[in-house]
Motif scaffolding. Structure first.
Motif, PDB file in Angstrom:
ATOM      1  N   ALA A  62       0.836  -1.206   0.000  1.00  0.00           N
ATOM      2  CA  ALA A  62       0.000   0.000   0.000  1.00  0.00           C
ATOM      3  C   ALA A  62       0.864   1.247   0.000  1.00  0.00           C
ATOM      4  N   VAL A  63       1.970   1.215   0.778  1.00  0.00           N
ATOM      5  CA  VAL A  63       2.862   2.381   0.824  1.00  0.00           C
ATOM      6  C   VAL A  63       3.585   2.542  -0.508  1.00  0.00           C
ATOM      7  N   ARG A  64       4.083   1.437  -1.044  1.00  0.00           N
ATOM      8  CA  ARG A  64       4.882   1.504  -2.268  1.00  0.00           C
ATOM      9  C   ARG A  64       4.034   1.959  -3.452  1.00  0.00           C
ATOM     10  N   HIS A  65       2.765   1.486  -3.546  1.00  0.00           N
ATOM     11  CA  HIS A  65       1.923   1.832  -4.686  1.00  0.00           C
ATOM     12  C   HIS A  65       1.001   3.018  -4.413  1.00  0.00           C
ATOM     13  N   ASN A  66       1.090   3.547  -3.179  1.00  0.00           N
ATOM     14  CA  ASN A  66       0.273   4.712  -2.822  1.00  0.00           C
ATOM     15  C   ASN A  66      -1.218   4.443  -3.149  1.00  0.00           C
ATOM     16  N   ASP A  67      -1.688   3.247  -2.734  1.00  0.00           N
ATOM     17  CA  ASP A  67      -3.068   2.853  -3.041  1.00  0.00           C
ATOM     18  C   ASP A  67      -3.476   1.749  -2.062  1.00  0.00           C
ATOM     19  N   GLU A  68      -4.747   1.614  -1.852  1.00  0.00           N
ATOM     20  CA  GLU A  68      -5.206   0.553  -0.967  1.00  0.00           C
ATOM     21  C   GLU A  68      -5.139  -0.785  -1.694  1.00  0.00           C
ATOM     22  N   THR A  69      -4.979  -1.819  -0.922  1.00  0.00           N
ATOM     23  CA  THR A  69      -4.916  -3.157  -1.496  1.00  0.00           C
ATOM     24  C   THR A  69      -6.328  -3.693  -1.699  1.00  0.00           C
ATOM     25  N   ALA A  70      -6.396  -4.750  -2.462  1.00  0.00           N
ATOM     26  CA  ALA A  70      -7.662  -5.472  -2.542  1.00  0.00           C
ATOM     27  C   ALA A  70      -7.865  -6.242  -1.240  1.00  0.00           C
ATOM     28  N   PHE A  71      -9.093  -6.620  -0.976  1.00  0.00           N
ATOM     29  CA  PHE A  71      -9.355  -7.452   0.200  1.00  0.00           C
ATOM     30  C   PHE A  71      -8.639  -8.791   0.019  1.00  0.00           C
ATOM     31  N   THR A  72      -7.905  -9.172   1.043  1.00  0.00           N
ATOM     32  CA  THR A  72      -7.057 -10.357   0.950  1.00  0.00           C
ATOM     33  C   THR A  72      -7.323 -11.262   2.140  1.00  0.00           C
ATOM     34  N   ASP A  73      -7.357 -12.556   1.873  1.00  0.00           N
ATOM     35  CA  ASP A  73      -7.489 -13.531   2.956  1.00  0.00           C
ATOM     36  C   ASP A  73      -6.135 -13.738   3.609  1.00  0.00           C
ATOM     37  N   VAL A  74      -6.135 -13.860   4.932  1.00  0.00           N
ATOM     38  CA  VAL A  74      -4.910 -14.092   5.682  1.00  0.00           C
ATOM     39  C   VAL A  74      -5.176 -15.216   6.672  1.00  0.00           C
TER      40      VAL A  74
END
Length: 412
Positions: free
Chosen positions: A123-135
Motif C-alpha cells: 500500500a505504501v509503495r503503490h500509494n493505493d489501498e490493497t484489494a481485500f485479501t485472505d490471511v
C-alpha cells in the motif's frame, strides 16, 4: 398369472404414493429456498464485513495525527466506535522504505506483524489501498485491507510517498454464531413445514382417494345389483318358455308372463341408461312445479294392480322436481314394496303423500328379517333423491313390514 390387487388396495397404494410425491416436491422446494436463504445471508454478511473493515480503516486514519514530525494514534477514540471482531494495525515507513508496526486497536484476533507487513508495504509503495485479501495465522483466518495514510496536514512525506499504512483485519467467524443460528432455524422450519405438508398431503390424498373409492364401490355394487336384477327375469322367462313346451293351451299364459318380465327388464334398462346419460353429462334434470299426489296416484295405479291391494292417503302437495325422474323413483319404490311385501299372497301397500313426503309401507318381513333391499330399483331411487337434494330412508315399520320415505325439499 398373478391377479390384480383389489380396487381398494390399489387406491390405498395411490393414496400413499400421492402423499410421498407431495412430500418429495415439498422437501425439494424447501431445500432450494433454504439453500438460497443461507447463501444470501452468507453473501450479505461477507459484504457487510468488507464495508465494516473499510470503515474502520478510515476511522483509524481520522485518529492519526503528527505534530512536529511526531505521530500519535488515539486508540480510545477509535475503540469507542469499533466493530466487534475487527483489529486495526498502524504501520509506519522509515527512510529506507521499510515498514514496522507502530500501534494497534480493536478486539479482534491478534495477528503477527509479519503476516500483515507485506500488505502494508504494498500500500505504501503503490500509494493505493490493497484489494481485500485472505490471511491465515495461528488464530484462524481473516480478511484484511491495507490503506496508506499521510501527514495530518494533508502533505506527503519528504519523498512524496505515504508515511505509513493502516491494515484493518476482520474476523469472518465473529458473526458465525448468528449464521449458524439462521441455518438451524431454516433447517428446523423446513423440517416442521415438511412434516406439516406431509400430513396435510396425506390427509388431502386420503380424502380425494376416499371419494374415488366410494364412487368405485357404488359403481361396483350398482353393476352387481344390475346383473342380479336382469338375471332374475331372464331366468323366469326361460323357465316359462321351457314349461310351456309344445302345448298350445299354455302359450297364452306364457306370453303374458314373458311380456310382464320383459316390461320390468325394460324399465330397469331405461333407468340404467338414464343414470349413465346423467353421469356422462349428456342430459340434465329439468325440475318444474308439479302435484306430487297426482303423480303418485298415477304411478300407483300401474304398479299395484289387482289382486294386490292399494291403500292411498294422498294430500294435495306441490313440489318442484323432474317429473320423469320422480316418476321412476316412485315406481321403483312401489315395485320394491309389491315384490317384497306379498310372499305367497297378494301384497297390501299403503301409500301416503303429505308435507312434500311420499311414504310407501308394505307388510313383508321387514328390513331386519329379509336383509338389505339395495337392488337396482332402490339404488336408482336413491340417485334421484340425491339429484333433488331429497332424503330417502328405508326402515322397519312399527306395525310390521317396511316403510320407504322420500322427503323432497319444499317448493317455497
Amino acid at each position: 398369472m398373478t391377479a390384480l390387487p383389489h380396487t381398494a388396495v390399489r387406491l390405498r397404494r395411490m393414496r400413499w404414493r400421492l402423499a410421498v410425491l407431495f412430500s418429495v416436491f415439498n422437501v425439494a422446494g424447501l431445500a432450494v429456498l433454504g439453500t438460497v436463504a443461507v447463501a444470501a445471508d452468507q453473501n450479505g454478511r461477507s459484504s457487510t464485513l468488507r464495508t465494516q473493515i473499510r470503515g474502520m480503516a478510515a476511522l483509524a486514519a481520522d485518529h492519526l495525527s503528527d505534530v512536529n514530525g511526531t505521530l500519535t494514534f488515539d486508540e480510545s477514540g477509535v475503540e469507542q466506535d469499533f466493530v466487534d471482531g475487527i483489529t486495526v494495525y498502524v504501520f509506519t515507513r522509515d527512510p529506507s522504505g521499510a515498514v514496522k508496526l507502530f500501534d494497534t486497536a480493536g478486539d479482534g484476533p491478534i495477528w503477527g506483524p509479519e503476516l500483515l507487513a507485506d500488505s502494508a508495504r504494498w500500500a505504501v509503495r503503490h500509494n493505493d489501498e490493497t484489494a481485500f485479501t485472505d490471511v491465515t495465522g495461528p488464530n484462524g483466518s481473516g480478511l484484511l485491507l491495507a490503506v496508506p495514510f499521510y501527514h495530518s496536514d494533508g502533505t506527503d512525506g519528504t519523498d512524496g510517498e505515504p508515511i505509513g499504512a493502516i491494515v484493518a483485519v476482520g474476523d469472518p467467524d465473529a458473526q458465525s454464531e448468528d449464521h449458524e443460528r439462521l441455518v438451524w432455524a431454516v433447517v428446523a422450519a423446513g423440517a416442521a413445514l415438511t412434516v406439516t405438508a406431509g400430513v396435510g398431503g396425506f390427509l388431502l390424498a386420503r380424502r380425494s382417494v376416499r371419494l374415488a373409492a366410494q364412487a368405485l364401490e357404488q359403481q361396483e355394487r350398482f353393476l352387481t345389483d344390475a346383473a342380479h336384477e336382469l338375471r332374475t327375469p331372464l331366468a323366469a322367462i326361460r323357465a316359462a318358455a321351457e314349461a310351456a313346451g309344445p302345448e298350445p293351451a299354455r302359450h297364452s299364459a306364457t306370453l303374458s308372463q314373458v311380456a310382464a318380465r320383459a316390461a320390468g327388464m325394460s324399465g330397469t334398462v331405461d333407468g340404467l341408461l338414464l343414470r349413465a346419460r346423467h353421469a356422462a353429462g349428456l342430459t340434465h334434470s329439468e325440475p318444474e312445479r308439479l302435484r306430487l299426489d297426482l303423480l303418485v296416484e298415477d304411478v300407483a295405479a300401474d304398479e299395484v294392480p289387482e289382486p294386490h291391494r292399494l291403500i292411498a292417503q294422498l294430500a294435495p302437495t306441490v313440489v318442484r322436481a323432474d317429473p320423469a325422474l320422480l316418476r321412476m323413483a316412485v315406481r321403483n319404490l312401489l315395485d320394491n314394496a309389491v315384490r317384497h311385501g306379498r310372499g305367497d299372497i297378494p301384497a297390501v301397500v299403503e301409500v301416503s303423500v303429505q308435507d312434500t313426503s311420499v311414504s310407501i309401507h308394505d307388510y313383508g318381513p321387514g328390513v331386519g328379517a329379509s336383509g338389505p333391499r339395495e337392488g337396482v330399483g332402490l339404488s336408482l331411487a336413491r340417485w334421484v333423491a340425491e339429484l333433488h337434494h331429497a332424503e330417502l330412508t328405508v326402515a322397519d315399520h312399527p306395525n310390521g313390514g317396511t316403510v320407504a320415505t322420500l322427503r323432497l325439499p319444499s317448493d317455497q
